[in-house]
Design a protein around this motif. Sequence first.
Motif, mmCIF file in Angstrom:
data_model
loop_
_atom_site.group_PDB
_atom_site.id
_atom_site.type_symbol
_atom_site.label_atom_id
_atom_site.label_comp_id
_atom_site.label_asym_id
_atom_site.label_seq_id
_atom_site.Cartn_x
_atom_site.Cartn_y
_atom_site.Cartn_z
ATOM 1 N N GLU A 434 7.605 -22.114 0.332
ATOM 2 C CA GLU A 434 6.675 -22.634 -0.674
ATOM 3 C C GLU A 434 6.179 -21.527 -1.603
ATOM 4 O O GLU A 434 5.965 -21.763 -2.801
ATOM 5 C CB GLU A 434 5.513 -23.340 0.021
ATOM 6 C CG GLU A 434 5.962 -24.621 0.706
ATOM 7 C CD GLU A 434 4.816 -25.397 1.323
ATOM 8 O OE1 GLU A 434 3.650 -25.100 0.997
ATOM 9 O OE2 GLU A 434 5.085 -26.311 2.131
ATOM 10 N N GLN A 435 5.998 -20.316 -1.059
ATOM 11 C CA GLN A 435 5.592 -19.214 -1.935
ATOM 12 C C GLN A 435 6.709 -18.843 -2.894
ATOM 13 O O GLN A 435 6.466 -18.478 -4.049
ATOM 14 C CB GLN A 435 5.185 -17.995 -1.095
ATOM 15 C CG GLN A 435 4.664 -16.824 -1.904
ATOM 16 C CD GLN A 435 3.413 -17.158 -2.685
ATOM 17 O OE1 GLN A 435 2.667 -18.061 -2.317
ATOM 18 N NE2 GLN A 435 3.173 -16.433 -3.784
ATOM 19 N N LEU A 436 7.950 -18.954 -2.441
ATOM 20 C CA LEU A 436 9.091 -18.690 -3.319
ATOM 21 C C LEU A 436 9.066 -19.667 -4.496
ATOM 22 O O LEU A 436 9.318 -19.283 -5.643
ATOM 23 C CB LEU A 436 10.394 -18.824 -2.528
ATOM 24 C CG LEU A 436 11.614 -18.065 -3.060
ATOM 25 C CD1 LEU A 436 11.412 -16.564 -2.896
ATOM 26 C CD2 LEU A 436 12.869 -18.488 -2.313
ATOM 27 N N ALA A 437 8.732 -20.905 -4.213
ATOM 28 C CA ALA A 437 8.627 -21.902 -5.281
ATOM 29 C C ALA A 437 7.416 -21.627 -6.171
ATOM 30 O O ALA A 437 7.488 -21.753 -7.399
ATOM 31 C CB ALA A 437 8.525 -23.299 -4.677
ATOM 32 N N ALA A 438 6.286 -21.231 -5.562
ATOM 33 C CA ALA A 438 5.067 -20.964 -6.328
ATOM 34 C C ALA A 438 5.264 -19.817 -7.320
ATOM 35 O O ALA A 438 4.663 -19.797 -8.398
ATOM 36 C CB ALA A 438 3.917 -20.636 -5.376
ATOM 37 N N GLU A 439 6.111 -18.875 -6.983
ATOM 38 C CA GLU A 439 6.368 -17.748 -7.867
ATOM 39 C C GLU A 439 7.487 -18.016 -8.866
ATOM 40 O O GLU A 439 7.902 -17.128 -9.607
ATOM 41 C CB GLU A 439 6.691 -16.496 -7.041
ATOM 42 C CG GLU A 439 5.507 -16.023 -6.197
ATOM 43 C CD GLU A 439 5.733 -14.686 -5.529
ATOM 44 O OE1 GLU A 439 6.624 -13.946 -5.998
ATOM 45 O OE2 GLU A 439 5.022 -14.382 -4.557
ATOM 46 N N GLY A 440 7.987 -19.252 -8.888
ATOM 47 C CA GLY A 440 8.998 -19.629 -9.860
ATOM 48 C C GLY A 440 10.388 -19.106 -9.568
ATOM 49 O O GLY A 440 11.260 -19.107 -10.445
ATOM 50 N N ILE A 441 10.611 -18.677 -8.327
ATOM 51 C CA ILE A 441 11.921 -18.129 -7.973
ATOM 52 C C ILE A 441 12.901 -19.241 -7.621
ATOM 53 O O ILE A 441 14.108 -19.114 -7.812
ATOM 54 C CB ILE A 441 11.765 -17.124 -6.805
ATOM 55 C CG1 ILE A 441 10.888 -15.949 -7.261
ATOM 56 C CG2 ILE A 441 13.115 -16.621 -6.322
ATOM 57 C CD1 ILE A 441 10.500 -15.013 -6.144
ATOM 58 N N THR A 442 12.390 -20.333 -7.105
ATOM 59 C CA THR A 442 13.252 -21.466 -6.779
ATOM 60 C C THR A 442 12.563 -22.775 -7.162
ATOM 61 O O THR A 442 11.333 -22.872 -7.146
ATOM 62 C CB THR A 442 13.588 -21.496 -5.269
ATOM 63 O OG1 THR A 442 14.499 -22.573 -5.020
ATOM 64 C CG2 THR A 442 12.339 -21.694 -4.425
ATOM 65 N N ALA A 443 13.367 -23.751 -7.505
ATOM 66 C CA ALA A 443 12.858 -25.106 -7.718
ATOM 67 C C ALA A 443 13.399 -26.035 -6.643
ATOM 68 O O ALA A 443 13.257 -27.258 -6.725
ATOM 69 C CB ALA A 443 13.259 -25.616 -9.092
ATOM 70 N N GLY A 444 14.053 -25.459 -5.613
ATOM 71 C CA GLY A 444 14.657 -26.250 -4.554
ATOM 72 C C GLY A 444 16.086 -26.640 -4.885
ATOM 73 O O GLY A 444 16.676 -26.172 -5.874
ATOM 74 N N CYS A 445 16.643 -27.505 -4.074
ATOM 75 C CA CYS A 445 18.015 -27.958 -4.302
ATOM 76 C C CYS A 445 18.062 -29.369 -4.881
ATOM 77 O O CYS A 445 19.123 -29.851 -5.261
ATOM 78 C CB CYS A 445 18.808 -27.892 -2.997
ATOM 79 S SG CYS A 445 18.176 -29.011 -1.702
ATOM 80 N N SER A 446 16.890 -30.030 -4.941
ATOM 81 C CA SER A 446 16.827 -31.390 -5.494
ATOM 82 C C SER A 446 15.419 -31.616 -6.017
ATOM 83 O O SER A 446 14.431 -31.272 -5.352
ATOM 84 C CB SER A 446 17.155 -32.432 -4.416
ATOM 85 O OG SER A 446 16.824 -33.744 -4.846
#
Length: 479
Positions: A434-446
Amino acid sequence: MNTILYRLIHFGVALALAVGVSSQAQASAASGTALQTSNVYYVSKTGSDSNSGSRSSPFKTFARAVSVLTPGTTLQVMPGMYYEPLILSNSGTAAAPITVIGNETILNMQASQQTGIRISGSYMTVSNFEITGATDVGIAIPGKYITVKNNILHDNVTGNGIGTCGAAGSYTSALKVGIGGEHITIDGNTVFNNCGEGIAITRGVNVVVRNNTVYDNFAPNIYVDNSPYTTVENNLVYCTGARLRLDGTRATAIGLAEEEYSGWGAQMHDVVVSGNTIRNCGKGIGAFDSELGGTLTNITITRNYIPSGQGRAISITSELNRNMVISYNTLFNEVWLQEPAGITVTGNTVIGSSFEDVPSTYWAWNYVEGLYAAGVTSGCSTSPLKYCPTTTVTRDQMAVFLLRAKHGSSYLPPTSTGVFEDVPTDHWAAAWIEQLAAEGITAGCSATPSLYCPTTAVSRDQMAVFLSRTFGIPPLTGG
């Protein structure tokens, strides 16, 4: 009392007072303001050179402030960015040294001034400055009985490049003890990202380099060059690859040499390198051959900890040695000697690899050891310690790798709140993902539904995106 005697006494008192006026007060009288009576002076960007030098009435320029320094006085440089060199030619005494202190003080030489601080006086302590942008030397020390401590020096030696080093055929050092420098202590400084040596002792005598953190300099991070009676102890030296030599390799951590200087001769003797921690540099400790045909004499290399590096932990290429002792070091590979005559090697421990399944001969050994030393990975197994080098990395594992590499080994992300449907809050890596997403590094796979695919292997193209976003590397644009 008769009138004549009274006048004689009055005249004598007046004469004594006049003689007692210091040269500092006379100098200040010329500027219209008497100096303060305290032995602590101040300089500030908002001050004036016609002030008294007190905390409430500080000087403006270094030149004015330095002019009042005498044995036992202290100069406090107040917070701010200064663009003038600090030239210290004054001298204290053994009983009453001069003290110069920075207070969140940055000396920015803007790649236009040769030296940030030059200390040619004696019996002086200089501390707590940040020095950057000097074309040649951040701090130069040709003085005697000098202590330089708790300073930060970075991005100096700009004459050899800015950002990318190697523009000049020769270069100097961020912090340098030069000829004339004797009885010098360099303690607790942080020296990094300079386009030359980090800390260099070049024709110094009786120098101690201790407790410094030195890393990612273009040339040897600590360099003892033709300087007798020098001790290098308890320093942390490491390389991350941010500064590479022109051949693409990392610099030596601690180098010993005997370069040729007119009128100096071969004086590389009585040097101790002890208790240092060295990680991931080209050579850990390297002694190079004398340019004068001299003999490196009474050299002791002992109790250093060198668990990783690109080349040799300790490499001695000097051919003429006398009473060199290499003892009780902990090393990632064996000591290498070009000529063993005159050298005693005893009590050293070779630890080899941290991971059982990544031997020192493995092609990526240095990189794996570097990640382990930085706390980015703890491997795939703890007993025995293994890395599983050929196993693919899943997306949940990648989240931990990336954030530790970006924020440091002690980083812990906030508590999970359940951002992705396939990553419940009790998933072992939920907070990291979730922190990876919060920092804009990932948006997930879907996006719909919101999924991360935590157990899916990371492909090389996905890796390119992850790394670029984590470390702020912009993608190329245009056609």
